[in-house]
Design a protein around this motif. Structure first.
Motif, short mmCIF file in Angstrom:
data_model
loop_
_atom_site.label_atom_id
_atom_site.label_comp_id
_atom_site.label_asym_id
_atom_site.label_seq_id
_atom_site.Cartn_x
_atom_site.Cartn_y
_atom_site.Cartn_z
N ALA A 13 6.20 25.04 -28.59
CA ALA A 13 5.22 23.88 -28.25
C ALA A 13 5.00 24.09 -26.72
N VAL A 14 5.79 23.76 -25.82
CA VAL A 14 5.72 24.01 -24.68
C VAL A 14 5.14 25.34 -24.17
N THR A 15 5.92 26.19 -24.74
CA THR A 15 5.32 27.89 -24.17
C THR A 15 3.85 28.13 -24.66
N VAL A 16 3.41 27.58 -25.53
CA VAL A 16 1.83 27.69 -26.09
C VAL A 16 1.18 26.93 -25.11
N ALA A 17 1.57 25.64 -24.87
CA ALA A 17 0.83 24.84 -23.99
C ALA A 17 0.71 25.40 -22.63
N ILE A 18 1.79 26.11 -22.21
CA ILE A 18 1.82 26.74 -20.75
C ILE A 18 0.93 27.87 -20.90
N ALA A 21 -2.99 26.73 -21.06
CA ALA A 21 -3.34 26.05 -19.89
C ALA A 21 -3.26 26.90 -18.53
N SER A 22 -2.52 27.77 -18.61
CA SER A 22 -2.03 28.49 -17.06
C SER A 22 -3.44 29.19 -16.70
N PRO A 23 -4.38 29.99 -17.49
CA PRO A 23 -5.34 30.88 -16.86
C PRO A 23 -6.43 29.98 -16.36
N MET A 24 -6.68 28.81 -16.69
CA MET A 24 -7.61 27.75 -16.40
C MET A 24 -7.07 27.11 -15.05
N LEU A 25 -5.83 26.67 -15.12
CA LEU A 25 -5.37 26.04 -13.70
C LEU A 25 -4.89 27.07 -12.69
N LEU A 26 -4.70 28.20 -12.90
CA LEU A 26 -4.31 29.20 -11.69
C LEU A 26 -5.78 29.51 -11.04
N LEU A 27 -6.59 29.86 -11.99
CA LEU A 27 -7.83 30.35 -11.42
C LEU A 27 -8.54 29.14 -10.53
N SER A 28 -8.63 28.09 -11.36
CA SER A 28 -9.27 26.84 -10.64
C SER A 28 -8.50 26.68 -9.47
N MET A 29 -7.17 26.69 -9.31
CA MET A 29 -6.34 26.54 -7.89
C MET A 29 -6.73 27.66 -6.96
N LEU A 30 -6.86 28.61 -7.44
CA LEU A 30 -7.23 29.74 -6.59
C LEU A 30 -8.66 29.66 -6.00
N VAL A 31 -9.44 29.15 -6.87
CA VAL A 31 -10.81 28.87 -6.30
C VAL A 31 -10.87 27.86 -5.35
N GLY A 32 -10.18 26.81 -5.61
CA GLY A 32 -9.87 25.75 -4.64
C GLY A 32 -9.43 26.02 -3.33
N TRP A 68 -8.82 34.31 -27.95
CA TRP A 68 -7.58 34.61 -27.71
C TRP A 68 -6.95 33.12 -27.70
N MET A 69 -7.16 32.12 -27.00
CA MET A 69 -6.50 30.77 -27.09
C MET A 69 -6.53 30.38 -28.17
N LEU A 70 -7.69 30.38 -29.27
CA LEU A 70 -7.69 30.04 -30.53
C LEU A 70 -6.73 30.57 -31.31
N ASP A 71 -6.59 31.98 -31.33
CA ASP A 71 -5.76 32.92 -32.03
C ASP A 71 -4.24 32.31 -31.78
N TYR A 76 0.29 29.49 -33.61
CA TYR A 76 1.14 28.45 -33.61
C TYR A 76 1.51 27.32 -34.69
N THR A 77 0.26 27.14 -35.14
CA THR A 77 0.09 26.09 -36.17
C THR A 77 0.55 26.61 -37.48
N ARG A 78 0.03 27.86 -37.71
CA ARG A 78 0.47 28.55 -39.34
C ARG A 78 2.07 28.52 -39.27
N GLU A 79 2.82 29.08 -37.94
CA GLU A 79 4.38 28.82 -37.86
C GLU A 79 4.75 27.41 -38.12
N ILE A 80 4.30 26.27 -37.60
CA ILE A 80 4.69 25.12 -38.06
C ILE A 80 4.41 24.69 -39.34
N PHE A 81 3.28 25.11 -39.77
CA PHE A 81 3.20 24.71 -41.45
C PHE A 81 4.11 25.37 -42.30
N SER A 82 4.53 26.74 -41.98
CA SER A 82 5.45 27.44 -42.54
C SER A 82 6.83 26.80 -42.66
#
Length: 86
Positions: A13-18, A21-32, A68-71, A76-82
């Motif tokens: 779960a932590v791996t999926v969250a990272i 979130a990482s593309p948005m966070l890293l790019l917005s940090m770079l723009v900042g 890609w994010m949705l996939d 991960y959701t399918r894995e949890i349900f299984s």
């Protein structure tokens, strides 16, 4: 439920969250950082410039990488349900 299985699920779960979130966070940090350097050089200290550019970057990352994010989240959701069914 085995404690090692719970730890594996939480680690995934932590791996999926990272991963999501990482593309948005890293790019917005770079723009900042780029905008901050530009503002320091030109002595323009307008806060809305940074906010608007970061917002544009986050929206474009969501539009371009949303599938890609949705996939990833769906896998991960399918894995949890299984695991629940098993």
């Amino acid at each position: 439920m085995d404690p090692s299985l719970v730890m594996d699920v939480l680690r995934d779960a932590v791996t999926v969250a990272i991963k999501l979130a990482s593309p948005m966070l890293l790019l917005s940090m770079l723009v900042g950082v780029v905008v901050a350097i530009f503002q320091a050089v030109t002595q323009i200290h307008e806060q809305t410039i940074s906010f608007v550019l970061k917002l544009i970057v986050v929206i474009s990352v969501l539009l371009l990488g949303g599938g890609w994010m949705l996939d990833t989240l769906e896998d991960y959701t399918r894995e949890i349900f299984s695991l629940i069914a098993g």
